[in-house]
Motif scaffolding. Sequence first.
Motif, PDB file in Angstrom:
ATOM      1  N   LEU A   1      -1.116 -18.135   1.049  1.00  0.00           N
ATOM      2  CA  LEU A   1      -1.658 -19.542   1.663  1.00  0.00           C
ATOM      3  C   LEU A   1      -2.368 -19.767   0.714  1.00  0.00           C
ATOM      4  O   LEU A   1      -2.937 -20.189  -0.036  1.00  0.00           O
ATOM      5  N   LEU A   2      -1.790 -18.895  -1.125  1.00  0.00           N
ATOM      6  CA  LEU A   2      -2.658 -19.989  -1.941  1.00  0.00           C
ATOM      7  C   LEU A   2      -2.182 -21.465  -2.265  1.00  0.00           C
ATOM      8  O   LEU A   2      -0.842 -21.446  -2.261  1.00  0.00           O
ATOM      9  N   GLY A   3      -3.198 -22.451  -2.447  1.00  0.00           N
ATOM     10  CA  GLY A   3      -2.426 -23.389  -2.537  1.00  0.00           C
ATOM     11  C   GLY A   3      -2.445 -24.324  -1.467  1.00  0.00           C
ATOM     12  O   GLY A   3      -2.327 -25.459  -1.635  1.00  0.00           O
ATOM     13  N   PHE A   4      -2.970 -23.711  -0.068  1.00  0.00           N
ATOM     14  CA  PHE A   4      -3.189 -24.803   1.507  1.00  0.00           C
ATOM     15  C   PHE A   4      -4.820 -25.100   1.208  1.00  0.00           C
ATOM     16  O   PHE A   4      -5.318 -24.472   1.003  1.00  0.00           O
ATOM     17  N   SER A   5      -4.368 -26.306   1.778  1.00  0.00           N
ATOM     18  CA  SER A   5      -5.827 -26.220   2.016  1.00  0.00           C
ATOM     19  C   SER A   5      -6.015 -26.931   3.298  1.00  0.00           C
ATOM     20  O   SER A   5      -6.662 -28.256   3.295  1.00  0.00           O
TER      21      SER A   5
END
Length: 335
Positions: free
Chosen positions: A65-69
Amino acid sequence: MQYINDTLKGKKILITGGAGFIGSNLALYFQKYHKEAQVVVFDCFRSEERFSNGHFKSLGHFKNLLGFSGEVIVGDITKKRDLERLESYDFDYIFHEAAISDTTVLNQESILRANVNAYKDLLDLCVRKGSQMIYASSAGVYGNSPAPNSIGSGEIPENAYGFSKLMMDSLTLQYLQKFPHLKIVGLRYFNVYGENEVYKGKTSSMVLQLGLQALRDKKVRLFKMGEQKRDFVYIQDVIQANIKAMESKKSGIYNVGSGKARSYNDIVALLKQDLGEFEVEFIENPYGFFQAHTEANIILTKEFLDYTPRFSLEVGIKNYLSTIKSIHAQGLWES
Protein backbone atom coordinates in the motif's frame (compact mmCIF):
# COMPACT_ATOMS: atom_id res chain seq x y z
CA MET A 1 -5.79 2.26 -17.89
CA GLN A 2 -9.05 3.78 -16.67
CA TYR A 3 -11.92 1.32 -17.14
CA ILE A 4 -14.98 3.51 -16.45
CA ASN A 5 -15.65 7.19 -17.15
CA ASP A 6 -17.50 7.96 -13.91
CA THR A 7 -15.31 10.09 -11.61
CA LEU A 8 -16.85 8.35 -8.54
CA LYS A 9 -16.78 11.74 -6.82
CA GLY A 10 -18.09 11.40 -3.29
CA LYS A 11 -18.49 7.63 -3.55
CA LYS A 12 -17.43 5.57 -0.54
CA ILE A 13 -15.58 2.34 -1.34
CA LEU A 14 -14.54 -0.45 1.03
CA ILE A 15 -11.86 -2.98 0.06
CA THR A 16 -11.55 -5.93 2.43
CA GLY A 17 -8.19 -7.65 2.18
CA GLY A 18 -7.00 -4.33 0.80
CA ALA A 19 -3.36 -4.91 1.76
CA GLY A 20 -3.24 -8.21 -0.13
CA PHE A 21 -2.44 -8.94 -3.75
CA ILE A 22 -5.66 -8.07 -5.58
CA GLY A 23 -7.02 -5.72 -2.91
CA SER A 24 -3.95 -3.47 -2.95
CA ASN A 25 -4.03 -3.29 -6.75
CA LEU A 26 -7.65 -2.15 -6.52
CA ALA A 27 -6.78 0.47 -3.89
CA LEU A 28 -3.95 1.85 -6.01
CA TYR A 29 -6.17 1.85 -9.11
CA PHE A 30 -8.70 4.08 -7.36
CA GLN A 31 -5.86 6.22 -6.03
CA LYS A 32 -4.63 6.83 -9.58
CA TYR A 33 -7.84 7.18 -11.57
CA HIS A 34 -10.58 8.18 -9.11
CA LYS A 35 -8.97 10.58 -6.67
CA GLU A 36 -12.31 12.02 -5.56
CA ALA A 37 -13.60 8.67 -4.27
CA GLN A 38 -13.24 7.86 -0.56
CA VAL A 39 -11.46 4.51 -0.33
CA VAL A 40 -11.19 2.53 2.90
CA VAL A 41 -8.89 -0.50 3.19
CA PHE A 42 -9.82 -3.13 5.78
CA ASP A 43 -7.13 -5.74 6.45
CA CYS A 44 -5.68 -7.69 9.38
CA PHE A 45 -2.13 -7.31 8.00
CA ARG A 46 0.86 -9.62 8.44
CA SER A 47 1.57 -11.11 11.84
CA GLU A 48 3.80 -13.95 13.01
CA GLU A 49 0.86 -16.38 13.00
CA ARG A 50 1.15 -19.29 10.59
CA PHE A 51 -1.00 -22.23 9.54
CA SER A 52 0.14 -25.78 10.24
CA ASN A 53 1.65 -25.87 6.73
CA GLY A 54 4.04 -23.08 7.74
CA HIS A 55 2.44 -20.41 5.57
CA PHE A 56 1.49 -17.00 6.99
CA LYS A 57 -2.15 -16.69 8.08
CA SER A 58 -2.38 -13.14 6.75
CA LEU A 59 -0.98 -12.18 3.36
CA GLY A 60 -1.67 -8.45 3.76
CA HIS A 61 1.49 -6.33 3.87
CA PHE A 62 1.90 -2.60 4.37
CA LYS A 63 4.44 -2.39 1.53
CA ASN A 64 1.69 -3.28 -0.95
CA LEU A 65 0.00 0.00 0.00
CA LEU A 66 2.96 2.35 -0.30
CA GLY A 67 1.64 5.43 -2.09
CA PHE A 68 -1.95 4.85 -0.95
CA SER A 69 -3.40 7.88 0.85
CA GLY A 70 -6.86 6.61 1.73
CA GLU A 71 -8.05 5.33 5.09
CA VAL A 72 -6.78 2.07 6.60
CA ILE A 73 -8.68 0.07 9.20
CA VAL A 74 -6.96 -2.88 10.88
CA GLY A 75 -9.48 -5.64 11.37
CA ASP A 76 -10.27 -9.32 11.00
CA ILE A 77 -13.39 -10.19 8.97
CA THR A 78 -14.10 -13.13 11.30
CA LYS A 79 -14.43 -10.87 14.35
CA LYS A 80 -17.77 -9.15 14.85
CA ARG A 81 -16.18 -6.39 16.93
CA ASP A 82 -13.87 -5.48 14.06
CA LEU A 83 -16.72 -5.51 11.54
CA GLU A 84 -18.66 -3.12 13.80
CA ARG A 85 -16.09 -0.47 12.89
CA LEU A 86 -17.68 -0.39 9.43
CA GLU A 87 -21.18 0.47 10.65
CA SER A 88 -20.52 4.20 10.76
CA TYR A 89 -19.85 4.29 7.00
CA ASP A 90 -22.42 4.25 4.24
CA PHE A 91 -20.41 2.46 1.58
CA ASP A 92 -21.59 2.64 -2.01
CA TYR A 93 -19.37 -0.26 -3.03
CA ILE A 94 -17.77 -3.14 -1.15
CA PHE A 95 -14.97 -5.06 -2.85
CA HIS A 96 -14.58 -8.22 -0.79
CA GLU A 97 -11.12 -9.71 -1.40
CA ALA A 98 -10.32 -10.93 2.14
CA ALA A 99 -10.24 -14.71 2.50
CA ILE A 100 -8.17 -17.71 3.40
CA SER A 101 -7.00 -18.37 -0.14
CA ASP A 102 -4.27 -20.93 0.60
CA THR A 103 -5.50 -24.14 -1.02
CA THR A 104 -3.10 -26.26 1.06
CA VAL A 105 -4.69 -25.28 4.40
CA LEU A 106 -6.47 -28.35 5.80
CA ASN A 107 -8.38 -26.69 8.66
CA GLN A 108 -11.87 -26.75 7.16
CA GLU A 109 -13.45 -24.90 10.07
CA SER A 110 -11.07 -21.95 9.72
CA ILE A 111 -11.61 -21.74 5.97
CA LEU A 112 -15.40 -21.84 6.19
CA ARG A 113 -15.56 -19.34 9.06
CA ALA A 114 -13.34 -16.87 7.22
CA ASN A 115 -14.76 -17.32 3.75
CA VAL A 116 -18.45 -18.16 4.22
CA ASN A 117 -19.57 -16.80 7.61
CA ALA A 118 -17.72 -13.51 7.18
CA TYR A 119 -19.14 -13.08 3.69
CA LYS A 120 -22.66 -13.47 5.08
CA ASP A 121 -21.92 -10.78 7.68
CA LEU A 122 -20.79 -8.45 4.90
CA LEU A 123 -23.87 -9.23 2.80
CA ASP A 124 -26.01 -8.28 5.80
CA LEU A 125 -24.06 -5.01 5.95
CA CYS A 126 -24.95 -4.45 2.28
CA VAL A 127 -28.63 -5.04 3.06
CA ARG A 128 -28.54 -2.47 5.88
CA LYS A 129 -26.55 0.13 3.95
CA GLY A 130 -27.69 -0.46 0.37
CA SER A 131 -24.10 -1.13 -0.74
CA GLN A 132 -23.18 -2.89 -3.96
CA MET A 133 -21.11 -6.04 -3.37
CA ILE A 134 -18.34 -7.20 -5.70
CA TYR A 135 -16.54 -10.23 -4.30
CA ALA A 136 -13.82 -12.74 -5.10
CA SER A 137 -14.92 -16.24 -5.96
CA SER A 138 -12.58 -18.80 -7.54
CA ALA A 139 -12.01 -21.32 -10.30
CA GLY A 140 -11.45 -23.73 -7.41
CA VAL A 141 -15.21 -24.38 -7.48
CA TYR A 142 -14.72 -26.45 -10.65
CA GLY A 143 -12.30 -28.97 -9.14
CA ASN A 144 -11.16 -31.29 -11.91
CA SER A 145 -14.28 -30.97 -14.03
CA PRO A 146 -13.54 -30.94 -17.77
CA ALA A 147 -12.54 -27.59 -19.24
CA PRO A 148 -13.63 -25.14 -20.51
CA ASN A 149 -15.26 -24.18 -17.22
CA SER A 150 -18.72 -22.61 -17.38
CA ILE A 151 -20.92 -21.05 -14.71
CA GLY A 152 -23.51 -23.57 -13.49
CA SER A 153 -21.68 -26.64 -14.81
CA GLY A 154 -19.13 -29.00 -13.27
CA GLU A 155 -19.07 -27.16 -9.95
CA ILE A 156 -17.52 -30.02 -7.97
CA PRO A 157 -14.75 -28.62 -5.73
CA GLU A 158 -12.14 -31.02 -4.41
CA ASN A 159 -10.79 -29.00 -1.49
CA ALA A 160 -12.22 -26.92 1.34
CA TYR A 161 -11.20 -23.65 -0.30
CA GLY A 162 -13.12 -24.41 -3.51
CA PHE A 163 -16.10 -25.59 -1.45
CA SER A 164 -16.07 -22.35 0.58
CA LYS A 165 -16.16 -20.27 -2.60
CA LEU A 166 -19.02 -22.35 -4.00
CA MET A 167 -20.94 -21.76 -0.75
CA MET A 168 -20.28 -18.02 -1.12
CA ASP A 169 -21.76 -18.18 -4.62
CA SER A 170 -24.75 -20.09 -3.25
CA LEU A 171 -25.27 -17.40 -0.60
CA THR A 172 -25.16 -14.79 -3.33
CA LEU A 173 -28.01 -16.43 -5.22
CA GLN A 174 -30.04 -16.77 -2.01
CA TYR A 175 -29.59 -13.08 -1.15
CA LEU A 176 -30.46 -11.97 -4.68
CA GLN A 177 -33.74 -13.89 -4.42
CA LYS A 178 -34.54 -12.54 -0.96
CA PHE A 179 -33.40 -8.97 -1.62
CA PRO A 180 -33.98 -8.27 -5.34
CA HIS A 181 -32.89 -4.64 -4.93
CA LEU A 182 -29.35 -5.74 -4.00
CA LYS A 183 -26.55 -5.58 -6.55
CA ILE A 184 -24.05 -8.44 -6.12
CA VAL A 185 -21.38 -9.52 -8.59
CA GLY A 186 -19.19 -12.55 -7.92
CA LEU A 187 -15.96 -12.93 -9.88
CA ARG A 188 -14.46 -16.41 -10.21
CA TYR A 189 -10.78 -15.67 -10.57
CA PHE A 190 -8.65 -18.17 -12.43
CA ASN A 191 -4.82 -18.17 -12.01
CA VAL A 192 -3.97 -14.54 -11.29
CA TYR A 193 -0.38 -13.29 -11.54
CA GLY A 194 1.27 -9.88 -11.42
CA GLU A 195 2.53 -7.04 -9.29
CA ASN A 196 2.07 -7.05 -5.48
CA GLU A 197 1.90 -10.81 -5.04
CA VAL A 198 5.41 -11.29 -3.59
CA TYR A 199 4.16 -11.38 0.02
CA LYS A 200 2.00 -14.40 -0.80
CA GLY A 201 5.19 -16.47 -0.60
CA LYS A 202 4.67 -20.07 -1.67
CA THR A 203 1.03 -19.35 -2.54
CA SER A 204 2.06 -16.83 -5.20
CA SER A 205 1.66 -17.55 -8.91
CA MET A 206 3.85 -20.01 -10.78
CA VAL A 207 4.86 -17.16 -13.07
CA LEU A 208 6.57 -15.44 -10.14
CA GLN A 209 7.91 -18.62 -8.56
CA LEU A 210 9.39 -19.97 -11.79
CA GLY A 211 10.88 -16.59 -12.69
CA LEU A 212 12.59 -16.32 -9.31
CA GLN A 213 13.81 -19.93 -9.45
CA ALA A 214 15.35 -19.28 -12.86
CA LEU A 215 17.10 -16.12 -11.65
CA ARG A 216 18.29 -17.61 -8.37
CA ASP A 217 19.15 -21.21 -9.26
CA LYS A 218 19.35 -21.26 -13.06
CA LYS A 219 16.93 -24.18 -12.69
CA VAL A 220 13.16 -24.53 -12.25
CA ARG A 221 11.10 -27.45 -10.99
CA LEU A 222 7.85 -28.59 -12.62
CA PHE A 223 5.51 -31.47 -11.96
CA LYS A 224 5.93 -34.14 -14.65
CA MET A 225 5.84 -33.30 -17.51
CA GLY A 226 4.89 -29.64 -17.29
CA GLU A 227 1.87 -29.99 -19.57
CA GLN A 228 -0.74 -29.24 -16.90
CA LYS A 229 -2.81 -26.32 -18.17
CA ARG A 230 -4.15 -23.26 -16.42
CA ASP A 231 -5.98 -20.11 -17.43
CA PHE A 232 -3.39 -17.52 -16.40
CA VAL A 233 -4.86 -14.02 -16.05
CA TYR A 234 -2.79 -10.87 -15.53
CA ILE A 235 -3.67 -8.69 -12.54
CA GLN A 236 -4.65 -5.71 -14.69
CA ASP A 237 -7.37 -7.77 -16.38
CA VAL A 238 -8.67 -8.80 -12.95
CA ILE A 239 -8.82 -5.12 -11.96
CA GLN A 240 -10.65 -4.38 -15.20
CA ALA A 241 -13.31 -6.98 -14.35
CA ASN A 242 -13.78 -5.58 -10.84
CA ILE A 243 -14.15 -2.00 -12.02
CA LYS A 244 -16.52 -2.86 -14.86
CA ALA A 245 -18.63 -4.86 -12.41
CA MET A 246 -19.45 -1.52 -10.75
CA GLU A 247 -21.42 -0.45 -13.83
CA SER A 248 -22.98 -3.80 -14.70
CA LYS A 249 -26.76 -3.75 -14.65
CA LYS A 250 -26.95 -7.50 -14.04
CA SER A 251 -26.08 -9.17 -10.76
CA GLY A 252 -24.57 -12.63 -11.01
CA ILE A 253 -21.46 -14.78 -10.96
CA TYR A 254 -18.86 -14.53 -13.72
CA ASN A 255 -15.60 -16.20 -14.69
CA VAL A 256 -12.54 -13.95 -14.85
CA GLY A 257 -9.69 -15.36 -16.88
CA SER A 258 -7.94 -14.94 -20.19
CA GLY A 259 -10.23 -17.48 -21.82
CA LYS A 260 -7.25 -19.58 -22.91
CA ALA A 261 -5.45 -22.46 -21.18
CA ARG A 262 -1.65 -22.47 -21.25
CA SER A 263 0.84 -25.00 -19.90
CA TYR A 264 3.60 -24.54 -17.35
CA ASN A 265 5.99 -25.38 -20.16
CA ASP A 266 4.66 -22.31 -21.98
CA ILE A 267 5.66 -20.15 -19.00
CA VAL A 268 9.15 -21.65 -19.01
CA ALA A 269 9.54 -20.99 -22.75
CA LEU A 270 8.48 -17.35 -22.33
CA LEU A 271 10.83 -16.83 -19.38
CA LYS A 272 13.72 -18.24 -21.40
CA GLN A 273 13.12 -15.66 -24.12
CA ASP A 274 14.13 -12.94 -21.66
CA LEU A 275 16.25 -14.70 -19.04
CA GLY A 276 18.19 -17.06 -21.30
CA GLU A 277 18.65 -20.79 -20.87
CA PHE A 278 18.13 -22.55 -17.55
CA GLU A 279 17.56 -26.14 -16.49
CA VAL A 280 14.12 -27.69 -16.05
CA GLU A 281 13.75 -30.52 -13.52
CA PHE A 282 10.57 -32.59 -13.58
CA ILE A 283 9.38 -33.93 -10.22
CA GLU A 284 6.49 -36.02 -8.90
CA ASN A 285 3.38 -34.14 -7.82
CA PRO A 286 3.11 -34.51 -4.00
CA TYR A 287 -0.48 -33.22 -3.79
CA GLY A 288 -3.52 -35.45 -3.60
CA PHE A 289 -5.54 -32.81 -5.44
CA PHE A 290 -4.24 -30.82 -8.38
CA GLN A 291 -6.28 -29.24 -11.16
CA ALA A 292 -4.95 -30.62 -14.45
CA HIS A 293 -6.73 -28.19 -16.78
CA THR A 294 -8.63 -24.97 -16.14
CA GLU A 295 -9.97 -22.65 -18.80
CA ALA A 296 -12.52 -19.89 -18.24
CA ASN A 297 -15.58 -19.65 -20.41
CA ILE A 298 -15.90 -15.86 -20.42
CA ILE A 299 -18.82 -15.42 -22.83
CA LEU A 300 -21.14 -14.15 -20.06
CA THR A 301 -18.39 -11.95 -18.60
CA LYS A 302 -17.93 -10.29 -21.97
CA GLU A 303 -21.67 -9.83 -22.45
CA PHE A 304 -22.70 -8.53 -19.04
CA LEU A 305 -19.51 -6.92 -17.69
CA ASP A 306 -18.14 -5.65 -21.01
CA TYR A 307 -14.93 -7.48 -20.08
CA THR A 308 -12.32 -8.24 -22.72
CA PRO A 309 -8.91 -9.60 -21.65
CA ARG A 310 -6.15 -7.24 -22.78
CA PHE A 311 -3.10 -9.26 -21.76
CA SER A 312 -2.04 -12.54 -23.32
CA LEU A 313 0.41 -14.65 -21.32
CA GLU A 314 3.16 -13.33 -23.58
CA VAL A 315 2.33 -9.68 -22.88
CA GLY A 316 1.59 -10.22 -19.19
CA ILE A 317 4.92 -11.95 -18.51
CA LYS A 318 6.79 -9.32 -20.53
CA ASN A 319 5.20 -6.57 -18.42
CA TYR A 320 5.85 -8.44 -15.17
CA LEU A 321 9.48 -9.43 -15.72
CA SER A 322 11.00 -6.12 -14.58
CA THR A 323 9.19 -6.53 -11.25
CA ILE A 324 10.33 -10.16 -10.92
CA LYS A 325 13.93 -9.09 -11.55
CA SER A 326 13.59 -6.33 -8.94
CA ILE A 327 12.21 -8.80 -6.38
CA HIS A 328 15.18 -11.06 -7.01
CA ALA A 329 17.73 -8.21 -6.85
CA GLN A 330 16.30 -6.91 -3.56
CA GLY A 331 15.97 -10.36 -1.97
CA LEU A 332 12.28 -9.78 -1.22
CA TRP A 333 11.18 -13.37 -1.72
CA GLU A 334 9.52 -14.93 1.33
CA SER A 335 8.98 -18.68 1.67
